[in-house]
Design a protein around this motif. Structure first.
Motif, PDB file in Angstrom:
ATOM      1  N   ALA A 150     -94.045  -8.276  -9.513  1.00 14.93           N
ATOM      2  CA  ALA A 150     -95.306  -7.669  -9.939  1.00 14.93           C
ATOM      3  C   ALA A 150     -96.372  -8.703 -10.267  1.00 14.93           C
ATOM      4  O   ALA A 150     -97.562  -8.392 -10.275  1.00 14.93           O
ATOM      5  CB  ALA A 150     -95.067  -6.764 -11.153  1.00 14.93           C
ATOM      6  N   ALA A 151     -95.978  -9.951 -10.546  1.00 15.57           N
ATOM      7  CA  ALA A 151     -96.950 -10.989 -10.936  1.00 15.57           C
ATOM      8  C   ALA A 151     -96.356 -12.355 -10.605  1.00 15.57           C
ATOM      9  O   ALA A 151     -95.337 -12.463  -9.912  1.00 15.57           O
ATOM     10  CB  ALA A 151     -97.262 -10.872 -12.429  1.00 15.57           C
ATOM     11  N   GLY A 152     -97.002 -13.425 -11.112  1.00 14.43           N
ATOM     12  CA  GLY A 152     -96.498 -14.776 -10.876  1.00 14.43           C
ATOM     13  C   GLY A 152     -95.209 -15.036 -11.641  1.00 14.43           C
ATOM     14  O   GLY A 152     -94.794 -14.250 -12.494  1.00 14.43           O
ATOM     15  N   MET A 153     -94.588 -16.206 -11.321  1.00 14.99           N
ATOM     16  CA  MET A 153     -93.259 -16.445 -11.882  1.00 14.99           C
ATOM     17  C   MET A 153     -93.289 -16.728 -13.379  1.00 14.99           C
ATOM     18  O   MET A 153     -92.456 -16.208 -14.129  1.00 14.99           O
ATOM     19  CB  MET A 153     -92.588 -17.611 -11.174  1.00 14.99           C
ATOM     20  CG  MET A 153     -91.200 -17.838 -11.690  1.00 14.99           C
ATOM     21  SD  MET A 153     -90.342 -19.093 -10.761  1.00 14.99           S
ATOM     22  CE  MET A 153     -89.378 -19.803 -12.071  1.00 14.99           C
ATOM     23  N   ALA A 154     -94.241 -17.544 -13.835  1.00 15.66           N
ATOM     24  CA  ALA A 154     -94.265 -17.867 -15.270  1.00 15.66           C
ATOM     25  C   ALA A 154     -94.546 -16.600 -16.084  1.00 15.66           C
ATOM     26  O   ALA A 154     -93.946 -16.368 -17.143  1.00 15.66           O
ATOM     27  CB  ALA A 154     -95.325 -18.933 -15.557  1.00 15.66           C
ATOM     28  N   TYR A 155     -95.448 -15.772 -15.573  1.00 15.73           N
ATOM     29  CA  TYR A 155     -95.762 -14.507 -16.252  1.00 15.73           C
ATOM     30  C   TYR A 155     -94.527 -13.608 -16.301  1.00 15.73           C
ATOM     31  O   TYR A 155     -94.177 -13.038 -17.342  1.00 15.73           O
ATOM     32  CB  TYR A 155     -96.909 -13.816 -15.510  1.00 15.73           C
ATOM     33  CG  TYR A 155     -97.475 -12.596 -16.197  1.00 15.73           C
ATOM     34  CD1 TYR A 155     -98.503 -12.721 -17.132  1.00 15.73           C
ATOM     35  CD2 TYR A 155     -97.010 -11.315 -15.911  1.00 15.73           C
ATOM     36  CE1 TYR A 155     -99.046 -11.599 -17.761  1.00 15.73           C
ATOM     37  CE2 TYR A 155     -97.543 -10.196 -16.529  1.00 15.73           C
ATOM     38  CZ  TYR A 155     -98.561 -10.342 -17.450  1.00 15.73           C
ATOM     39  OH  TYR A 155     -99.092  -9.230 -18.068  1.00 15.73           O
ATOM     40  N   THR A 156     -93.860 -13.491 -15.146  1.00 17.28           N
ATOM     41  CA  THR A 156     -92.673 -12.633 -15.053  1.00 17.28           C
ATOM     42  C   THR A 156     -91.600 -13.091 -16.039  1.00 17.28           C
ATOM     43  O   THR A 156     -91.009 -12.287 -16.765  1.00 17.28           O
ATOM     44  CB  THR A 156     -92.134 -12.665 -13.603  1.00 17.28           C
ATOM     45  OG1 THR A 156     -93.160 -12.151 -12.746  1.00 17.28           O
ATOM     46  CG2 THR A 156     -90.874 -11.851 -13.439  1.00 17.28           C
ATOM     47  N   VAL A 157     -91.380 -14.406 -16.074  1.00 12.42           N
ATOM     48  CA  VAL A 157     -90.374 -14.956 -16.997  1.00 12.42           C
ATOM     49  C   VAL A 157     -90.794 -14.700 -18.444  1.00 12.42           C
ATOM     50  O   VAL A 157     -89.981 -14.297 -19.285  1.00 12.42           O
ATOM     51  CB  VAL A 157     -90.187 -16.468 -16.737  1.00 12.42           C
ATOM     52  CG1 VAL A 157     -89.353 -17.116 -17.831  1.00 12.42           C
ATOM     53  CG2 VAL A 157     -89.539 -16.682 -15.371  1.00 12.42           C
ATOM     54  N   SER A 158     -92.086 -14.913 -18.729  1.00 10.77           N
ATOM     55  CA  SER A 158     -92.547 -14.716 -20.116  1.00 10.77           C
ATOM     56  C   SER A 158     -92.331 -13.274 -20.552  1.00 10.77           C
ATOM     57  O   SER A 158     -91.915 -13.013 -21.682  1.00 10.77           O
ATOM     58  CB  SER A 158     -94.022 -15.117 -20.262  1.00 10.77           C
ATOM     59  OG  SER A 158     -94.900 -14.177 -19.660  1.00 10.77           O
ATOM     60  N   LYS A 159     -92.598 -12.321 -19.673  1.00  4.28           N
ATOM     61  CA  LYS A 159     -92.484 -10.910 -20.072  1.00  4.28           C
ATOM     62  C   LYS A 159     -91.017 -10.462 -20.145  1.00  4.28           C
ATOM     63  O   LYS A 159     -90.675  -9.618 -20.974  1.00  4.28           O
ATOM     64  CB  LYS A 159     -93.295 -10.032 -19.115  1.00  4.28           C
ATOM     65  CG  LYS A 159     -94.815 -10.294 -19.180  1.00  4.28           C
ATOM     66  CD  LYS A 159     -95.394 -10.060 -20.568  1.00  4.28           C
ATOM     67  CE  LYS A 159     -96.911 -10.162 -20.587  1.00  4.28           C
ATOM     68  NZ  LYS A 159     -97.480  -9.933 -21.930  1.00  4.28           N
ATOM     69  N   HIS A 160     -90.141 -11.034 -19.277  1.00  4.78           N
ATOM     70  CA  HIS A 160     -88.705 -10.796 -19.474  1.00  4.78           C
ATOM     71  C   HIS A 160     -88.299 -11.321 -20.854  1.00  4.78           C
ATOM     72  O   HIS A 160     -87.492 -10.704 -21.563  1.00  4.78           O
ATOM     73  CB  HIS A 160     -87.884 -11.505 -18.392  1.00  4.78           C
ATOM     74  CG  HIS A 160     -87.743 -10.738 -17.110  1.00  4.78           C
ATOM     75  ND1 HIS A 160     -88.779 -10.514 -16.233  1.00  4.78           N
ATOM     76  CD2 HIS A 160     -86.654 -10.147 -16.544  1.00  4.78           C
ATOM     77  CE1 HIS A 160     -88.341  -9.817 -15.194  1.00  4.78           C
ATOM     78  NE2 HIS A 160     -87.056  -9.578 -15.359  1.00  4.78           N
ATOM     79  N   GLY A 161     -88.861 -12.476 -21.227  1.00  5.00           N
ATOM     80  CA  GLY A 161     -88.552 -13.061 -22.534  1.00  5.00           C
ATOM     81  C   GLY A 161     -89.028 -12.199 -23.687  1.00  5.00           C
ATOM     82  O   GLY A 161     -88.352 -12.086 -24.717  1.00  5.00           O
TER      83      GLY A 161
END
Ligand SMILES: NC(=O)c1ccc[n+]([C@@H]2O[C@H](COP(=O)([O-])OP(=O)(O)OC[C@H]3O[C@@H](n4cnc5c(N)ncnc54)[C@H](O)[C@@H]3O)[C@@H](O)[C@H]2O)c1
Length: 249
Positions: A150-161
């Protein structure tokens, strides 16, 4: 009123969803600490609360990725309004870069604001909530916390976090009266997405959902009100997906 007399600290309150939450919470009787790293936009939110909602609020210019700033934002709530009942960890920045285009500085920035900022807010607010024996934390995650593309990788990782922080806090502090939940918005028309939504192809992609429109800040504010108020007293560690049906397409 659902939040009569409660003190709510809302980050990213100078724009979009955070401003929507700040206005709705004030209408529901909360005293609001409107936090944003753009000081003038937080002050404008306070002005809107005072004039439109006839509520009480204070603006704090703070960067949620800084422990010192987060300390100041919570201390302001305690000094000005006597404590903290509600924390909305909502501030965030967008990133659309794939893995190989992310340099170290960008990774640290996105994770620092979107994930560390949520941790810092919880770490500083929970002791204040424990003093009251009660508290509600509402974290703004994203459908990017549930999906890979749905978005970039750092964003995706941050929101999983952010979802990890939400579940961990819910499990650890529930017995002491603190609930912690997350909202997973889909595409919402805010400062973050306004330019993207001007592109017809992007707009078509983002509205190819069962509800067939993008969300508005008020859609998310209503979800936040539910999770912040006693209406959700049996709800903790939950993810409230508010996405017009994006993830079930
Ligand atoms: N707009 C969407 O489609 C969408 C979808 C899913 C999740 N989200 C999330 O919703 C949240 C709110 O975003 P929005 O869409 O309202 O965007 P927005 O850009 O309109 O508002 C975000 C606000 O946060 C502030 N902010 C950013 N970094 C900060 C920092 N380090 N410290 C303090 N304030 C900071 C900005 O100045 C801005 O006022 C974010 O966490 C975002 O990731 C947005």
């Amino acid at each position: 009123m659902k939040l009569e007399g409660r003190v709510a600290v809302i980050t990213g309150a100078g724009s979009g969803m955070g401003r929507g939450m700040a206005l709705l919470f004030a209408q529901e009787g909360a005293k609001v600490v409107a936090v944003d790293w753009v000081g003038e936009s937080a002050e404008e939110t306070v002005r809107l609360i005072e004039t439109e909602a006839k509520g009480e609020a204070v603006a704090v210019k703070a960067d949620v990725s800084s422990a010192e700033d987060v300390d100041r934002m919570i201390s302001t709530a305690v000094e000005r309004f006597g404590g903290v009942d509600i924390l909305c960890n909502n501030a965030g920045i967008l990133d659309m870069k794939p893995c190989t285009e992310i340099d170290d500085a960008w990774w640290d920035k996105v994770i620092g604001v979107n994930l560390k900022g949520v941790f810092l807010g919880c770490r500083r607010a929970i002791p204040e909530m424990l003093k009251r024996g009660k508290g509600a934390i509402v974290n703004t995650a994203s459908i990017a916390g549930l999906l890979g593309g749905a978005a970039g990788m750092a964003y995706t990782v941050s929101k999983h976090g952010v979802i990890g922080v939400t579940r961990s806090v819910a499990a650890q502090y529930g017995p002491q009266g603190i609930r912690c939940n997350a909202i997973c918005p889909g595409a919402v028309e805010t400062g973050m997405t306004r330019d993207m939504l001007k592109d017809p192809a992007t707009l078509q992609w983002l509205t190819s959902t069962p509800i067939r429109r993008v969300g508005q800040p008020a859609d998310i504010a209503q979800a936040a009100l539910y999770l912040a108020s006693d209406d959700s007293s049996f709800v903790t560690g939950a993810l409230l997906v508010v996405d017009g049906g994006w993830v079930v397409r």
